[in-house]
Design a protein around this motif. Sequence first.
Motif, PDB file in Angstrom:
ATOM      1  N   PHE A   1      52.358  -9.340  16.697  1.00 39.95           N
ATOM      2  CA  PHE A   1      51.930  -8.440  15.702  1.00 39.95           C
ATOM      3  C   PHE A   1      51.061  -9.323  14.617  1.00 39.95           C
ATOM      4  O   PHE A   1      51.858 -10.354  14.042  1.00 39.95           O
ATOM      5  CB  PHE A   1      53.084  -7.543  15.119  1.00 39.95           C
ATOM      6  N   THR A   2      50.040  -8.940  14.201  1.00 43.19           N
ATOM      7  CA  THR A   2      49.408  -9.916  13.222  1.00 43.19           C
ATOM      8  C   THR A   2      48.625  -8.994  12.172  1.00 43.19           C
ATOM      9  O   THR A   2      48.830  -7.688  12.135  1.00 43.19           O
ATOM     10  CB  THR A   2      48.107 -10.740  13.790  1.00 43.19           C
ATOM     11  N   GLU A   3      47.957  -9.653  11.113  1.00 45.26           N
ATOM     12  CA  GLU A   3      47.445  -8.923  10.294  1.00 45.26           C
ATOM     13  C   GLU A   3      46.396  -7.894  10.739  1.00 45.26           C
ATOM     14  O   GLU A   3      46.206  -6.728  10.319  1.00 45.26           O
ATOM     15  CB  GLU A   3      46.694  -9.947   9.344  1.00 45.26           C
ATOM     16  N   ALA A   4      45.695  -8.233  11.752  1.00 52.14           N
ATOM     17  CA  ALA A   4      44.826  -7.143  12.297  1.00 52.14           C
ATOM     18  C   ALA A   4      45.325  -5.907  12.780  1.00 52.14           C
ATOM     19  O   ALA A   4      44.922  -4.974  12.589  1.00 52.14           O
ATOM     20  CB  ALA A   4      43.986  -8.050  13.803  1.00 52.14           C
ATOM     21  N   ASP A   5      46.745  -6.194  13.342  1.00 53.61           N
ATOM     22  CA  ASP A   5      47.319  -4.850  13.811  1.00 53.61           C
ATOM     23  C   ASP A   5      47.746  -3.982  12.354  1.00 53.61           C
ATOM     24  O   ASP A   5      47.682  -2.771  12.268  1.00 53.61           O
ATOM     25  CB  ASP A   5      48.349  -5.260  14.431  1.00 53.61           C
ATOM     26  N   LEU A   6      48.400  -4.902  11.338  1.00 51.31           N
ATOM     27  CA  LEU A   6      48.665  -4.202  10.094  1.00 51.31           C
ATOM     28  C   LEU A   6      47.435  -3.502   9.451  1.00 51.31           C
ATOM     29  O   LEU A   6      47.882  -2.468   8.868  1.00 51.31           O
ATOM     30  CB  LEU A   6      49.452  -5.213   9.295  1.00 51.31           C
ATOM     31  N   ARG A   7      46.372  -4.222   9.431  1.00 51.75           N
ATOM     32  CA  ARG A   7      45.166  -3.387   8.849  1.00 51.75           C
ATOM     33  C   ARG A   7      44.805  -2.180   9.622  1.00 51.75           C
ATOM     34  O   ARG A   7      44.158  -1.403   9.044  1.00 51.75           O
ATOM     35  CB  ARG A   7      44.090  -4.591   8.460  1.00 51.75           C
ATOM     36  N   LEU A   8      44.883  -2.332  10.891  1.00 53.36           N
ATOM     37  CA  LEU A   8      44.571  -1.106  11.823  1.00 53.36           C
ATOM     38  C   LEU A   8      45.394  -0.037  11.422  1.00 53.36           C
ATOM     39  O   LEU A   8      44.962   1.219  11.673  1.00 53.36           O
ATOM     40  CB  LEU A   8      44.282  -1.544  13.287  1.00 53.36           C
ATOM     41  N   PHE A   9      46.735  -0.352  11.639  1.00 47.99           N
ATOM     42  CA  PHE A   9      47.790   0.823  11.865  1.00 47.99           C
ATOM     43  C   PHE A   9      47.554   1.967  10.753  1.00 47.99           C
ATOM     44  O   PHE A   9      47.703   3.161  11.203  1.00 47.99           O
ATOM     45  CB  PHE A   9      49.240   0.012  11.602  1.00 47.99           C
ATOM     46  N   PRO A  10      47.208   2.021   9.411  1.00 48.51           N
ATOM     47  CA  PRO A  10      47.116   3.092   8.629  1.00 48.51           C
ATOM     48  C   PRO A  10      46.335   4.029   8.985  1.00 48.51           C
ATOM     49  O   PRO A  10      46.550   5.340   9.028  1.00 48.51           O
ATOM     50  CB  PRO A  10      46.790   2.551   7.076  1.00 48.51           C
TER      51      PRO A  10
END
Length: 199
Positions: free
Chosen positions: A113-122
């Motif tokens: 899990f990276t920043e890319a996933d965190l930014r897509l999630f919302p």
Amino acid sequence: DNAVRGGFRGRCTAPLMVDKKQKVLVCNESEDLVRMLNNVKGTRNVDLYPAALRELIDETNEWVYRTINNGVYQCGFSTTQSAYDQAEASLFESLSRVDSILADSRFLCGDKFTEADLRLFPTIFRFDSVYHILFKCSRGRISDFPNLFAWLGDVYALPGVSDTCDLSATTESYYSQLFPLNPGGVISARPSDEALGLS
């Protein structure tokens, strides 16, 4: 009100970081906030921006932000048919691209899990309840993308994530505060948590 010198009356946007001691606004840019929080010492041993993946994360963040995170807003606030058609086509092309990536990988940039996933999630979390209906992103739902749908459930199940998510409050906020898109303030029924893969 009390977090800013002189008080504040009006609508604010999320995210917003406020220094409560100094009573000043620190930042409201999500990209900067994620990077700042990733560098806080003493947080869980999670590195959302590992050196070995930075180039891939940056590349992924660029097209995900442009075509998905911002793409839903381009659809919702389009004032011409051609602008809407272009944004909507890019959005669903990118959702298909994400779905293809997730067919071979647990997360956007590999097995972590990276920043890319965190930014897509919302955006994906809100998609079926808000963007699909209110923003006219109606060609498909997240459940139409099986790998992305599974990813949504996996991310939501990560420790602490579901504790920060209130889809009913999110839906109510979008439908009641975006007057140009919903002048009557009517809040449409949203899919159940089960239908969204969140239970």
